[in-house]
Design a protein around this motif. Structure first.
Motif, PDB file in Angstrom:
ATOM      1  N   TYR A   3      -2.938  12.762 -44.340  1.00 23.63           N
ATOM      2  CA  TYR A   3      -3.577  13.718 -45.298  1.00 23.63           C
ATOM      3  C   TYR A   3      -4.286  14.761 -44.405  1.00 23.63           C
ATOM      4  CZ  TYR A   3      -7.609  15.949 -47.439  1.00 23.63           C
ATOM      5  OH  TYR A   3      -8.494  16.857 -48.422  1.00 23.63           O
ATOM      6  N   TRP A   4      -5.131  14.557 -43.132  1.00 24.84           N
ATOM      7  CA  TRP A   4      -5.452  15.291 -42.404  1.00 24.84           C
ATOM      8  C   TRP A   4      -4.753  16.235 -41.609  1.00 24.84           C
ATOM      9  CZ3 TRP A   4     -10.381  15.663 -43.870  1.00 24.84           C
ATOM     10  CH2 TRP A   4     -11.148  14.678 -44.530  1.00 24.84           C
ATOM     11  N   THR A   5      -3.717  15.784 -41.220  1.00 25.96           N
ATOM     12  CA  THR A   5      -2.803  16.830 -40.587  1.00 25.96           C
ATOM     13  C   THR A   5      -2.140  17.838 -41.704  1.00 25.96           C
ATOM     14  OG1 THR A   5      -0.873  15.230 -40.673  1.00 25.96           O
ATOM     15  CG2 THR A   5      -2.309  15.002 -38.670  1.00 25.96           C
ATOM     16  N   ASP A   6      -1.932  17.178 -42.699  1.00 28.86           N
ATOM     17  CA  ASP A   6      -1.407  18.265 -43.845  1.00 28.86           C
ATOM     18  C   ASP A   6      -2.393  19.093 -44.466  1.00 28.86           C
ATOM     19  OD1 ASP A   6       0.314  18.886 -45.685  1.00 28.86           O
ATOM     20  OD2 ASP A   6      -0.409  17.590 -47.319  1.00 28.86           O
ATOM     21  N   ARG A   7      -3.662  18.662 -44.627  1.00 26.93           N
ATOM     22  CA  ARG A   7      -4.621  19.539 -45.019  1.00 26.93           C
ATOM     23  C   ARG A   7      -4.939  20.651 -44.093  1.00 26.93           C
ATOM     24  NH1 ARG A   7      -6.657  22.779 -46.242  1.00 26.93           N
ATOM     25  NH2 ARG A   7      -8.604  23.401 -47.429  1.00 26.93           N
ATOM     26  N   ILE A   8      -5.292  20.204 -42.784  1.00 27.67           N
ATOM     27  CA  ILE A   8      -5.649  21.111 -41.729  1.00 27.67           C
ATOM     28  C   ILE A   8      -4.416  22.162 -41.582  1.00 27.67           C
ATOM     29  CG2 ILE A   8      -6.149  21.538 -39.439  1.00 27.67           C
ATOM     30  CD1 ILE A   8      -7.626  18.901 -39.496  1.00 27.67           C
ATOM     31  N   ALA A   9      -3.296  21.865 -41.792  1.00 26.47           N
ATOM     32  CA  ALA A   9      -2.214  22.873 -41.543  1.00 26.47           C
ATOM     33  C   ALA A   9      -2.159  23.849 -42.674  1.00 26.47           C
ATOM     34  CB  ALA A   9      -0.822  21.950 -41.242  1.00 26.47           C
ATOM     35  N   ARG A  10      -2.846  23.376 -43.797  1.00 18.56           N
ATOM     36  CA  ARG A  10      -2.869  24.696 -44.900  1.00 18.56           C
ATOM     37  C   ARG A  10      -3.898  25.580 -44.641  1.00 18.56           C
ATOM     38  NH1 ARG A  10      -2.401  19.800 -48.293  1.00 18.56           N
ATOM     39  NH2 ARG A  10      -4.248  20.504 -49.285  1.00 18.56           N
ATOM     40  N   GLY A  11      -4.689  25.067 -43.879  1.00 17.53           N
ATOM     41  CA  GLY A  11      -5.768  26.437 -43.351  1.00 17.53           C
ATOM     42  C   GLY A  11      -6.744  26.263 -44.319  1.00 17.53           C
ATOM     43  N   GLY A  12      -7.643  27.233 -44.339  1.00 11.73           N
ATOM     44  CA  GLY A  12      -8.906  27.416 -45.243  1.00 11.73           C
ATOM     45  C   GLY A  12     -10.053  26.827 -44.806  1.00 11.73           C
ATOM     46  N   GLU A  13     -10.765  26.357 -45.818  1.00 16.55           N
ATOM     47  CA  GLU A  13     -12.076  25.395 -45.674  1.00 16.55           C
ATOM     48  C   GLU A  13     -11.685  24.049 -46.240  1.00 16.55           C
ATOM     49  OE1 GLU A  13     -15.210  28.835 -47.094  1.00 16.55           O
ATOM     50  OE2 GLU A  13     -14.777  27.114 -48.416  1.00 16.55           O
ATOM     51  N   VAL A  14     -11.828  23.148 -45.178  1.00 14.42           N
ATOM     52  CA  VAL A  14     -11.854  21.903 -45.327  1.00 14.42           C
ATOM     53  C   VAL A  14     -13.002  20.914 -45.239  1.00 14.42           C
ATOM     54  CG1 VAL A  14     -10.679  19.802 -44.099  1.00 14.42           C
ATOM     55  CG2 VAL A  14      -9.653  21.884 -43.986  1.00 14.42           C
ATOM     56  N   LEU A  15     -13.111  20.029 -46.329  1.00 11.22           N
ATOM     57  CA  LEU A  15     -14.297  19.209 -46.533  1.00 11.22           C
ATOM     58  C   LEU A  15     -13.970  17.792 -45.832  1.00 11.22           C
ATOM     59  CD1 LEU A  15     -17.154  19.250 -47.542  1.00 11.22           C
ATOM     60  CD2 LEU A  15     -16.370  18.340 -49.429  1.00 11.22           C
ATOM     61  N   ALA A  16     -15.001  17.409 -44.670  1.00 11.44           N
ATOM     62  CA  ALA A  16     -14.677  16.489 -43.841  1.00 11.44           C
ATOM     63  C   ALA A  16     -15.839  15.474 -44.143  1.00 11.44           C
ATOM     64  CB  ALA A  16     -14.359  16.650 -42.622  1.00 11.44           C
ATOM     65  N   PRO A  17     -15.889  13.761 -44.050  1.00 12.85           N
ATOM     66  CA  PRO A  17     -16.847  13.236 -44.303  1.00 12.85           C
ATOM     67  C   PRO A  17     -17.696  13.025 -42.905  1.00 12.85           C
ATOM     68  CG  PRO A  17     -14.812  11.921 -43.582  1.00 12.85           C
ATOM     69  CD  PRO A  17     -14.402  13.305 -43.814  1.00 12.85           C
ATOM     70  N   GLY A  18     -18.960  12.474 -42.875  1.00 12.30           N
ATOM     71  CA  GLY A  18     -19.647  11.900 -41.863  1.00 12.30           C
ATOM     72  C   GLY A  18     -20.318  13.265 -41.412  1.00 12.30           C
ATOM     73  N   ASP A  19     -20.694  12.959 -40.147  1.00  9.86           N
ATOM     74  CA  ASP A  19     -21.369  14.169 -39.330  1.00  9.86           C
ATOM     75  C   ASP A  19     -20.687  14.504 -38.288  1.00  9.86           C
ATOM     76  OD1 ASP A  19     -21.649  12.043 -37.646  1.00  9.86           O
ATOM     77  OD2 ASP A  19     -23.865  11.991 -37.370  1.00  9.86           O
ATOM     78  N   GLY A  20     -19.443  14.066 -37.969  1.00  8.86           N
ATOM     79  CA  GLY A  20     -18.490  14.554 -37.077  1.00  8.86           C
ATOM     80  C   GLY A  20     -18.342  13.583 -35.609  1.00  8.86           C
ATOM     81  N   HIS A  21     -19.658  12.537 -35.747  1.00 10.57           N
ATOM     82  CA  HIS A  21     -19.661  11.640 -34.566  1.00 10.57           C
ATOM     83  C   HIS A  21     -19.299  10.190 -34.946  1.00 10.57           C
ATOM     84  CE1 HIS A  21     -21.383  14.948 -32.208  1.00 10.57           C
ATOM     85  NE2 HIS A  21     -22.133  15.153 -33.295  1.00 10.57           N
ATOM     86  N   ASP A  22     -18.745  10.132 -36.091  1.00 10.81           N
ATOM     87  CA  ASP A  22     -18.386   8.674 -36.571  1.00 10.81           C
ATOM     88  C   ASP A  22     -17.026   8.391 -35.757  1.00 10.81           C
ATOM     89  OD1 ASP A  22     -20.365   8.302 -38.696  1.00 10.81           O
ATOM     90  OD2 ASP A  22     -19.092   9.720 -39.615  1.00 10.81           O
ATOM     91  N   PRO A  23     -17.052   7.249 -35.083  1.00  8.51           N
ATOM     92  CA  PRO A  23     -15.888   6.605 -34.245  1.00  8.51           C
ATOM     93  C   PRO A  23     -15.022   6.311 -35.237  1.00  8.51           C
ATOM     94  CG  PRO A  23     -17.693   4.959 -34.372  1.00  8.51           C
ATOM     95  CD  PRO A  23     -18.230   5.938 -34.964  1.00  8.51           C
ATOM     96  N   VAL A  24     -13.808   6.916 -34.745  1.00 10.29           N
ATOM     97  CA  VAL A  24     -12.472   6.449 -35.212  1.00 10.29           C
ATOM     98  C   VAL A  24     -11.323   5.721 -34.462  1.00 10.29           C
ATOM     99  CG1 VAL A  24     -12.687   8.241 -37.148  1.00 10.29           C
ATOM    100  CG2 VAL A  24     -11.549   8.746 -35.003  1.00 10.29           C
ATOM    101  N   GLN A  25     -10.491   4.638 -34.783  1.00 13.41           N
ATOM    102  CA  GLN A  25      -9.479   4.353 -34.149  1.00 13.41           C
ATOM    103  C   GLN A  25      -8.203   4.255 -34.945  1.00 13.41           C
ATOM    104  OE1 GLN A  25     -10.918   0.362 -32.551  1.00 13.41           O
ATOM    105  NE2 GLN A  25     -11.505   1.058 -30.814  1.00 13.41           N
TER     106      GLN A  25
END
Length: 307
Positions: A212-234
Protein backbone atom coordinates in the motif's frame (compact mmCIF):
# COMPACT_ATOMS: atom_id res chain seq x y z
CA UNK A 1 22.04 -13.23 19.69
CA UNK A 2 20.43 -15.88 21.84
CA UNK A 3 21.61 -19.49 22.01
CA UNK A 4 18.94 -20.79 19.62
CA UNK A 5 20.01 -18.54 16.75
CA UNK A 6 23.69 -19.12 17.60
CA UNK A 7 23.21 -22.88 17.41
CA UNK A 8 21.45 -22.57 14.08
CA UNK A 9 24.15 -20.39 12.53
CA UNK A 10 26.92 -22.60 13.90
CA UNK A 11 25.24 -25.72 12.60
CA UNK A 12 24.67 -24.06 9.22
CA UNK A 13 28.36 -23.30 8.87
CA UNK A 14 29.39 -26.79 9.88
CA UNK A 15 26.81 -28.34 7.60
CA UNK A 16 28.32 -26.45 4.69
CA UNK A 17 31.79 -27.78 5.46
CA UNK A 18 30.53 -31.34 5.80
CA UNK A 19 29.19 -31.60 2.24
CA UNK A 20 30.15 -34.95 0.81
CA UNK A 21 30.23 -36.94 4.05
CA UNK A 22 28.37 -40.24 4.30
CA UNK A 23 24.82 -40.56 5.50
CA UNK A 24 23.95 -41.19 9.12
CA UNK A 25 22.08 -44.24 10.38
CA UNK A 26 18.30 -43.92 10.25
CA UNK A 27 16.54 -43.56 13.58
CA UNK A 28 13.83 -46.12 12.98
CA UNK A 29 13.31 -48.50 10.12
CA UNK A 30 10.04 -46.95 8.99
CA UNK A 31 11.60 -43.56 8.42
CA UNK A 32 13.74 -42.75 5.39
CA UNK A 33 17.46 -42.98 6.07
CA UNK A 34 19.25 -39.69 6.44
CA UNK A 35 20.50 -38.56 3.04
CA UNK A 36 24.11 -37.74 2.33
CA UNK A 37 25.12 -34.12 2.66
CA UNK A 38 24.60 -32.33 -0.62
CA UNK A 39 22.30 -35.02 -2.03
CA UNK A 40 18.84 -34.33 -3.36
CA UNK A 41 16.19 -34.27 -0.64
CA UNK A 42 12.56 -35.26 -1.05
CA UNK A 43 10.52 -32.42 0.44
CA UNK A 44 6.76 -32.37 0.94
CA UNK A 45 5.17 -28.93 1.21
CA UNK A 46 1.71 -28.70 2.75
CA UNK A 47 0.31 -25.78 0.77
CA UNK A 48 2.85 -24.28 -1.60
CA UNK A 49 0.99 -22.19 -4.17
CA UNK A 50 0.12 -18.89 -2.50
CA UNK A 51 2.82 -16.64 -0.99
CA UNK A 52 5.62 -18.27 0.97
CA UNK A 53 5.01 -21.62 -0.73
CA UNK A 54 6.15 -20.62 -4.23
CA UNK A 55 9.30 -19.06 -2.78
CA UNK A 56 9.99 -22.33 -0.95
CA UNK A 57 9.47 -24.37 -4.11
CA UNK A 58 11.76 -22.12 -6.15
CA UNK A 59 14.48 -22.20 -3.49
CA UNK A 60 14.30 -25.96 -3.04
CA UNK A 61 14.38 -26.61 -6.78
CA UNK A 62 17.31 -24.23 -7.21
CA UNK A 63 19.22 -26.37 -4.70
CA UNK A 64 18.39 -29.51 -6.62
CA UNK A 65 15.78 -30.96 -4.26
CA UNK A 66 12.65 -32.90 -5.27
CA UNK A 67 9.41 -31.21 -4.20
CA UNK A 68 5.91 -32.59 -3.76
CA UNK A 69 2.93 -30.33 -3.07
CA UNK A 70 -0.16 -31.29 -1.08
CA UNK A 71 -3.12 -28.93 -1.15
CA UNK A 72 -6.73 -28.62 -2.30
CA UNK A 73 -5.74 -27.62 -5.83
CA UNK A 74 -7.66 -24.34 -5.65
CA UNK A 75 -5.04 -21.59 -5.30
CA UNK A 76 -2.92 -21.02 -8.42
CA UNK A 77 -3.18 -24.63 -9.63
CA UNK A 78 -1.29 -23.64 -12.80
CA UNK A 79 1.94 -23.12 -10.88
CA UNK A 80 4.76 -25.66 -11.07
CA UNK A 81 3.44 -28.00 -13.76
CA UNK A 82 6.68 -29.98 -13.58
CA UNK A 83 6.39 -31.19 -9.98
CA UNK A 84 4.19 -33.77 -8.26
CA UNK A 85 0.93 -32.44 -6.81
CA UNK A 86 -1.23 -34.39 -4.38
CA UNK A 87 -4.80 -33.20 -3.87
CA UNK A 88 -6.57 -33.48 -0.54
CA UNK A 89 -7.62 -31.50 2.52
CA UNK A 90 -5.93 -30.65 5.81
CA UNK A 91 -9.19 -31.59 7.51
CA UNK A 92 -9.25 -35.41 7.53
CA UNK A 93 -13.06 -35.35 7.75
CA UNK A 94 -13.49 -33.54 4.41
CA UNK A 95 -13.64 -35.74 1.30
CA UNK A 96 -10.49 -37.89 1.17
CA UNK A 97 -8.63 -35.68 3.65
CA UNK A 98 -4.99 -36.79 3.94
CA UNK A 99 -5.41 -40.07 2.04
CA UNK A 100 -3.06 -38.95 -0.74
CA UNK A 101 -0.18 -38.87 1.79
CA UNK A 102 -0.60 -42.44 2.97
CA UNK A 103 2.07 -44.98 2.04
CA UNK A 104 4.63 -42.33 1.08
CA UNK A 105 7.93 -41.22 2.61
CA UNK A 106 9.81 -37.92 2.49
CA UNK A 107 13.01 -36.58 4.00
CA UNK A 108 11.22 -33.50 5.29
CA UNK A 109 7.84 -31.77 5.46
CA UNK A 110 7.32 -28.01 5.37
CA UNK A 111 3.93 -27.01 6.75
CA UNK A 112 2.93 -23.59 5.43
CA UNK A 113 -0.83 -24.03 5.85
CA UNK A 114 -1.36 -25.17 9.44
CA UNK A 115 -3.76 -22.96 11.40
CA UNK A 116 -6.08 -25.36 13.21
CA UNK A 117 -4.68 -27.64 15.92
CA UNK A 118 -6.78 -30.64 14.88
CA UNK A 119 -5.57 -30.38 11.29
CA UNK A 120 -1.91 -30.11 12.28
CA UNK A 121 -2.21 -32.97 14.75
CA UNK A 122 -3.70 -35.16 12.00
CA UNK A 123 -0.84 -34.49 9.59
CA UNK A 124 1.92 -34.89 12.18
CA UNK A 125 0.52 -38.15 13.50
CA UNK A 126 0.14 -39.53 9.98
CA UNK A 127 3.63 -38.53 8.85
CA UNK A 128 5.66 -38.90 12.06
CA UNK A 129 7.06 -42.34 11.20
CA UNK A 130 7.69 -41.77 7.50
CA UNK A 131 9.59 -38.45 7.45
CA UNK A 132 12.86 -37.20 8.82
CA UNK A 133 11.97 -33.67 9.85
CA UNK A 134 8.85 -31.50 10.17
CA UNK A 135 9.24 -27.75 9.63
CA UNK A 136 6.28 -25.72 10.82
CA UNK A 137 5.85 -22.13 9.65
CA UNK A 138 4.42 -20.30 12.63
CA UNK A 139 4.32 -16.56 13.39
CA UNK A 140 5.52 -14.01 15.92
CA UNK A 141 1.83 -13.54 16.69
CA UNK A 142 2.12 -16.55 19.01
CA UNK A 143 3.56 -14.30 21.73
CA UNK A 144 1.47 -12.97 24.58
CA UNK A 145 2.83 -9.43 24.22
CA UNK A 146 3.37 -8.85 20.52
CA UNK A 147 4.02 -5.11 20.89
CA UNK A 148 6.82 -5.58 23.41
CA UNK A 149 10.36 -5.02 22.14
CA UNK A 150 13.03 -7.65 22.68
CA UNK A 151 10.77 -10.67 22.13
CA UNK A 152 12.71 -13.87 21.56
CA UNK A 153 12.10 -17.61 21.34
CA UNK A 154 11.64 -17.98 25.10
CA UNK A 155 9.08 -15.18 25.54
CA UNK A 156 5.65 -16.20 26.95
CA UNK A 157 3.08 -17.41 24.44
CA UNK A 158 -0.50 -16.29 24.13
CA UNK A 159 -3.46 -18.45 25.09
CA UNK A 160 -7.21 -18.62 24.53
CA UNK A 161 -10.04 -19.74 26.86
CA UNK A 162 -11.16 -22.52 24.51
CA UNK A 163 -8.18 -24.32 22.96
CA UNK A 164 -10.51 -26.48 20.86
CA UNK A 165 -11.93 -23.55 18.90
CA UNK A 166 -11.46 -23.62 15.14
CA UNK A 167 -12.59 -20.08 14.50
CA UNK A 168 -9.69 -17.95 13.28
CA UNK A 169 -9.95 -14.31 14.37
CA UNK A 170 -7.48 -11.59 15.33
CA UNK A 171 -7.76 -12.84 18.92
CA UNK A 172 -7.34 -16.56 18.19
CA UNK A 173 -4.87 -16.59 15.28
CA UNK A 174 -1.70 -16.36 17.38
CA UNK A 175 -2.74 -18.70 20.22
CA UNK A 176 -3.98 -21.27 17.69
CA UNK A 177 -0.60 -21.17 15.96
CA UNK A 178 1.05 -21.73 19.35
CA UNK A 179 -1.15 -24.79 19.90
CA UNK A 180 -0.22 -26.04 16.44
CA UNK A 181 3.45 -25.70 17.39
CA UNK A 182 2.81 -27.83 20.46
CA UNK A 183 1.13 -30.51 18.35
CA UNK A 184 4.15 -30.64 16.03
CA UNK A 185 6.70 -30.90 18.83
CA UNK A 186 4.63 -33.53 20.64
CA UNK A 187 4.34 -35.76 17.57
CA UNK A 188 7.95 -35.35 16.44
CA UNK A 189 10.17 -34.77 19.49
CA UNK A 190 13.67 -33.85 18.39
CA UNK A 191 12.65 -33.82 14.73
CA UNK A 192 10.70 -30.58 14.49
CA UNK A 193 11.69 -27.05 13.55
CA UNK A 194 9.40 -24.14 14.40
CA UNK A 195 9.95 -20.91 12.49
CA UNK A 196 8.27 -17.72 13.74
CA UNK A 197 8.60 -15.03 11.07
CA UNK A 198 7.54 -11.45 11.41
CA UNK A 199 5.83 -9.49 8.64
CA UNK A 200 6.76 -11.10 5.32
CA UNK A 201 6.49 -9.04 2.13
CA UNK A 202 7.43 -9.53 -1.48
CA UNK A 203 6.21 -11.25 -4.65
CA UNK A 204 2.68 -12.73 -4.41
CA UNK A 205 1.86 -10.85 -1.19
CA UNK A 206 -1.90 -10.28 -1.44
CA UNK A 207 -2.39 -8.52 1.90
CA UNK A 208 -1.48 -5.01 0.68
CA UNK A 209 -0.05 -4.24 4.13
CA UNK A 210 3.36 -3.19 2.80
CA UNK A 211 2.67 -2.56 -0.87
CA UNK A 212 0.00 0.00 0.00
CA UNK A 213 2.74 2.43 0.98
CA UNK A 214 4.81 1.94 -2.17
CA UNK A 215 1.68 2.26 -4.30
CA UNK A 216 0.38 5.33 -2.45
CA UNK A 217 3.71 7.16 -2.37
CA UNK A 218 4.25 6.43 -6.06
CA UNK A 219 1.01 8.32 -6.83
CA UNK A 220 2.45 11.47 -5.23
CA UNK A 221 0.53 14.25 -3.55
CA UNK A 222 -0.28 14.38 0.15
CA UNK A 223 0.09 11.12 2.10
CA UNK A 224 -1.28 10.63 5.62
CA UNK A 225 0.85 8.25 7.68
CA UNK A 226 0.45 6.88 11.23
CA UNK A 227 2.45 7.57 14.37
CA UNK A 228 5.14 10.20 14.90
CA UNK A 229 7.58 8.79 12.36
CA UNK A 230 9.77 7.08 14.95
CA UNK A 231 7.72 3.93 15.50
CA UNK A 232 9.96 0.91 14.79
CA UNK A 233 9.00 -1.35 11.90
CA UNK A 234 10.21 -4.79 10.88
CA UNK A 235 9.55 -6.70 7.71
CA UNK A 236 11.42 -9.17 5.53
CA UNK A 237 11.37 -10.24 1.94
CA UNK A 238 9.74 -13.62 1.36
CA UNK A 239 12.78 -15.10 -0.41
CA UNK A 240 15.33 -15.13 2.46
CA UNK A 241 12.93 -16.96 4.85
CA UNK A 242 12.41 -19.56 2.14
CA UNK A 243 16.17 -20.04 2.08
CA UNK A 244 16.24 -20.30 5.87
CA UNK A 245 13.67 -23.11 5.77
CA UNK A 246 15.55 -25.12 3.15
CA UNK A 247 18.87 -24.62 4.94
CA UNK A 248 17.29 -25.66 8.25
CA UNK A 249 16.34 -28.97 6.65
CA UNK A 250 19.93 -29.54 5.54
CA UNK A 251 21.27 -28.48 8.94
CA UNK A 252 19.07 -31.02 10.72
CA UNK A 253 20.89 -33.77 8.83
CA UNK A 254 24.06 -32.97 10.76
CA UNK A 255 23.18 -31.57 14.17
CA UNK A 256 22.95 -34.95 15.83
CA UNK A 257 26.36 -35.94 14.51
CA UNK A 258 28.31 -32.78 15.32
CA UNK A 259 27.16 -32.36 18.91
CA UNK A 260 25.22 -29.12 18.54
CA UNK A 261 22.06 -28.69 20.58
CA UNK A 262 19.13 -29.51 18.33
CA UNK A 263 17.45 -26.67 16.56
CA UNK A 264 13.95 -26.29 17.94
CA UNK A 265 12.47 -22.84 17.56
CA UNK A 266 13.81 -19.62 16.17
CA UNK A 267 12.46 -16.25 15.12
CA UNK A 268 13.15 -14.77 11.72
CA UNK A 269 13.50 -11.00 11.94
CA UNK A 270 14.94 -8.30 9.72
CA UNK A 271 15.82 -4.68 10.53
CA UNK A 272 16.82 -3.80 14.03
CA UNK A 273 14.64 -1.74 16.33
CA UNK A 274 16.13 1.55 15.08
CA UNK A 275 14.52 1.20 11.64
CA UNK A 276 11.56 3.55 11.92
CA UNK A 277 8.57 4.48 9.77
CA UNK A 278 10.25 7.65 8.54
CA UNK A 279 13.20 5.62 7.22
CA UNK A 280 10.82 3.24 5.47
CA UNK A 281 9.12 6.09 3.64
CA UNK A 282 12.47 7.66 2.74
CA UNK A 283 13.69 4.37 1.30
CA UNK A 284 10.48 3.93 -0.71
CA UNK A 285 10.85 7.43 -2.16
CA UNK A 286 14.45 6.71 -3.16
CA UNK A 287 13.56 3.41 -4.81
CA UNK A 288 10.59 4.45 -6.96
CA UNK A 289 9.95 7.15 -9.52
CA UNK A 290 7.73 9.93 -8.20
CA UNK A 291 5.61 12.03 -10.58
CA UNK A 292 5.28 15.49 -9.09
CA UNK A 293 5.71 16.62 -5.49
CA UNK A 294 4.92 14.51 -2.47
CA UNK A 295 4.27 15.51 1.13
CA UNK A 296 3.93 12.93 3.90
CA UNK A 297 1.98 13.99 6.98
CA UNK A 298 2.77 11.96 10.09
CA UNK A 299 0.01 12.01 12.68
CA UNK A 300 -0.40 10.70 16.22
CA UNK A 301 -3.80 9.18 16.90
CA UNK A 302 -5.46 10.42 20.10
CA UNK A 303 -8.12 8.14 21.54
CA UNK A 304 -10.34 9.38 24.34
CA UNK A 305 -12.96 7.53 26.30
CA UNK A 306 -14.99 10.74 26.27
CA UNK A 307 -15.55 10.63 22.51
Amino acid sequence: MNSTRRDFLQASAWAATLVGLGSATSRVMARPSRPQAGKKLRILILGGTRFLGPALVNTAQARGHEVTLFNRGRSNPHLFPDIEKLVGDRDPSINKGLKALEGRTWDAVVDTSGYITRHVRASTELLANVIGQYVFISTISVYDETLQSGINESSPLGSIPDPTTEEITDATYGPLKALCEKAVVTALPGRSTIIRPGLIVGPRDSTYRYTYWTDRIARGGEVLAPGDGHDPVQFLDVRPPAGVVVVSIAVEIFVGRIGVKKLKIFCVNSQGGDYAVVYLFSDIIRCISINGDITIYIYVAVISSDI
